[in-house]
Design an enzyme around this catalytic site. Structure first.
Site, PDB file in Angstrom:
ATOM      1  CG  ASP A  32       5.288  -4.972 -12.354  1.00 36.42           C
ATOM      2  OD1 ASP A  32       4.738  -5.471 -13.367  1.00 36.42           O
ATOM      3  OD2 ASP A  32       4.668  -4.710 -11.310  1.00 36.42           O
ATOM      4  CB  THR A  73      -0.913   0.008   1.248  1.00 37.17           C
ATOM      5  OG1 THR A  73      -1.637  -1.218   1.294  1.00 37.17           O
ATOM      6  CG2 THR A  73      -1.884   1.163   1.206  1.00 37.17           C
ATOM      7  CE  LYS A  80       5.584  -1.100  -3.293  1.00 38.53           C
ATOM      8  NZ  LYS A  80       6.201  -1.474  -4.568  1.00 38.53           N
TER       9      LYS A  80
END
Length: 659
Positions: free
Chosen positions: A472, A360, A375
């Protein structure tokens, strides 16, 4: 710790519980009559009082002073040395009818009691005036009222209309009240009254309005009691003080008073009478000590836990890495858990910027005013901690205009917290698929964004001292700043953090739709895997389509496959976003499409490097934009300035050498 908490609760209960050791009466004597406490020097029964004047009769739970006409005792105050009693008050109704005058006399005789000047007020209710006289007939005080056509018992104040009040200037032993000027308001109206009364117990109108056949009632009066030194006895008094009470006409009355210390209770006129609350004070002190010990132990436990987390999360390794590498310019900032809790309002739900498989992200503000993104990862893979720390050290040195700056981390929490710059204008995904008038996604804009992303990835792959692979790349990990410049985020950390499997995420790190098929099969990630993922983002920019779509059928659900099949069949223009086709620049669009095809080659070896991709995009962009663009001149002079593309810093930033 639980035993300590239980002990604390028990001791607090003991401290708050009433004690049974407080002493107010002599041994063998009772100190209560009904609900009224009778402390020594007063007493109930023979031998329980200091002298006969202080004897109290308790009849039907009501105390009376037997030595002065059995006055009813209303209360006793040891600290002020006063008592409130009910005095008889004569009504003027009958005599007023006869001669409109009356003298009322009150006398305490030889008693050691005085009318208290601090507590009593001379009060007149009715219409006219009345005065109070001392024993010698001298005027002591008086007041007048203004008549008004209303009954006095309807008032709730006493400020001169049908009622007035004034103080007495000194202590009185005896006094007389002259009501010569006091009368009814009107024939058959209410009666007038004048009396001395305890101000705290007085209610305006309560003592007026008596019927003509009633000749008396009672008013509460405060009496000050006095004691001589020989009556107290120094050995029996905890703390003694002498007071001089002024009686008027130049006469005084000496009185001695005993008191307890502020933390004590009981009767100060008794030996050891002020030691009742010392036990409670001791318990409270013990409670305070234990509470302080509890807080210290809790603080120590928290400190040890933070140290354990710091070691487990690679804090010691981070220190070693930075001390061993003298080339590191900017040391990684280590934030404390307390700092980040304060910055994020204790990780409030209102501060959440987004949730993902990795964790999150919260919006926060540091004490220096910087707005940051914090984070908090879900789970840390301890087997990858060394790589994680290496990456944190390197990323802290990165200072590229199109890479989100990592400010530092916190390692003293259960899972590491990463602190980076806050980027305000959402993600590239949002702007592609939810275009707004504020930021139209023109062809030129799409080419610029693609070039910025490619330049940032090329920098990470080939300029830093240790290559950084993102693992990613996707449009949701490309953020847009306040000037709508692209910034690559969440790079280099996903491989070190375990993420939950979702319908778009595999156990092999990455996201469906962007994941390199070769990496998916071999689990071997290379720089060319980032190239494949970037190729999907490039196709997103060209087509405006989502990487996975349920509206397409079969293998066409994958945007990469759908695009590659269209290009193989010569129908590329049919899948491009209609707006960019209408803007012209078909040659540039096709050139970008051909570059995307090369990036999406199933064989990684046949894909270009990110450096090659960045250079090609810059050439395409330069051929499309109007003459005068900053990069076009260098192309005409024989090529693109590769150094300029890879090290695209902000004007106010100083590049950090990574070699």
């Amino acid at each position: 710790m639980k035993l300590l908490q239980l002990s604390l609760v028990i001791l607090i209960s003991l401290a708050l519980a009433p004690t049974s050791t407080l002493i107010y009466a002599r041994p063998g004597c009772t100190d209560m009559c009904g609900k009224i406490r009778i402390p020594y020097p007063f007493g109930i029964g023979t031998g329980c009082y200091i002298n006969e004047w202080y004897a109290v009769d308790c009849n039907s739970s009501t105390p009376y002073l037997s030595a002065i006409n059995n006055l009813e005792l209303l209360s006793l105050n040891l600290e002020n040395q006063t008592m409130a009693v009910n005095f008889s008050m004569n009504s003027d109704c009958v005599d007023t009818i006869r001669n409109n005058s009356q003298i009322l006399s009150v006398d305490l005789g030889e008693s050691p009691f005085l009318f208290s000047r601090e507590d009593n007020k001379f009060t007149v209710e009715g219409c006219g005036n009345a005065v109070i006289l001392d024993q010698g007939g001298n005027l002591v005080t008086g007041c007048s009222t203004i008549c008004q056509n209303q009954t006095t018992n309807q008032r709730d104040d006493c400020y001169g209309i049908n009622c007035c009040q004034t103080t007495i200037p000194y202590y009185l032993k005896t006094y007389s009240i002259d009501t010569t000027g006091l009368q009814r308001q009107s024939p058959g109206g209410v009666c007038g009254s004048a009396f001395l009364v305890d101000e705290q117990m007085y209610l305006p109108g309560r003592f007026s309005g008596q019927s003509a056949i009633v000749e008396n009632t009672f008013v509460p009066i405060s009496l000050r009691w006095t004691l001589r030194l020989e009556e107290i006895g120094e050995r029996d008094c905890s703390s003694m003080a002498r007071e001089t009470l002024y009686l008027g006409n130049g006469t005084n009355n000496e009185s001695y008073k005993c008191t307890c210390r502020p933390i004590e209770e009981g009767s100060p006129y008794l030996t050891n009478g002020c030691q009742g609350v010392s036990i409670s004070v001791g318990v409270l002190l013990l409670v305070a000590i234990i509470f302080a010990l509890y807080k210290l132990l809790k603080k120590t436990k928290d400190k040890r836990q933070k140290a354990r987390f710091f070691k487990r999360n690679g804090g010691l390794l981070l220190k070693q890495q930075e001390s061993a590498d003298e080339g590191i310019v900017n040391k990684t900032t280590l934030f404390t858990a307390k700092e980040l809790e304060k910055a994020t309002d204790h990780f409030s739900e209102n501060r959440i910027l987004g949730r993902g498989g990795q964790g999150t992200v919260y919006k926060g503000m540091l004490t220096d005013g910087r707005i940051v993104a914090v984070k908090r990862s879900k789970i840390v893979d301890e087997s990858q901690l060394e790589q994680f720390i290496n990456e944190v050290v390197i990323l802290s040195q990165v200072n590229h205009r199109n890479v989100v700056k990592l400010f530092g981390c916190c390692l003293e929490t259960e899972v590491p917290l990463l602190v980076s710059e806050f980027v305000s204008n959402g993600t590239l995904y949002e702007h592609i698929h939810n275009e707004t008038e504020e930021f139209p996604m023109t062809l030129n804009t799409r080419l610029r964004i693609a070039t910025e992303i490619a330049g940032a990835l090329a920098y990470l792959h080939s300029v830093t001292s240790i290559p950084i692979y993102h693992r990613d790349i996707k449009s949701t990990n490309i953020l847009m700043d306040d000037k709508f410049r692209a910034k690559v985020s969440d790079f280099g950390t996903s491989r070190f953090v375990s993420i939950d499997q979702t319908h778009l995420t595999t156990l092999v790190k990455g996201t469906f739709g962007y994941l390199d098929p070769e990496y998916f099969q071999s689990s071997q990630f290379t720089e060319k895997s980032d190239v494949y993922s970037f190729g999907v983002v490039l196709v997103e920019l060209l087509t405006g389509e989502r990487p996975i779509s349920m509206t397409r059928i079969g293998e066409h659900r994958s945007l990469a496959t759908h695009f590659m099949l269209a290009m193989e069949e010569g129908e590329g223009m049919a899948v491009f976003y209609q707006r960019i086709v209408e803007e012209g620049g078909q040659l540039e669009v096709m050139a970008v499409a051909e570059l995307a095809v090369r990036c999406l080659n199933l064989n990684g070896k046949n894909r270009p490097t990110m450096k090659e991709v960045a250079l090609e995009l810059e050439r395409i962009r330069s051929s499309y934009v109007p003459f005068g663009h900053g990069y076009r001149k260098s192309m005409y002079n024989g090529g693109i300035d590769e150094e300029m593309i890879l090290l695209s810093y902000d004007d106010d930033m100083t590049s950090t050498s990574m070699t």
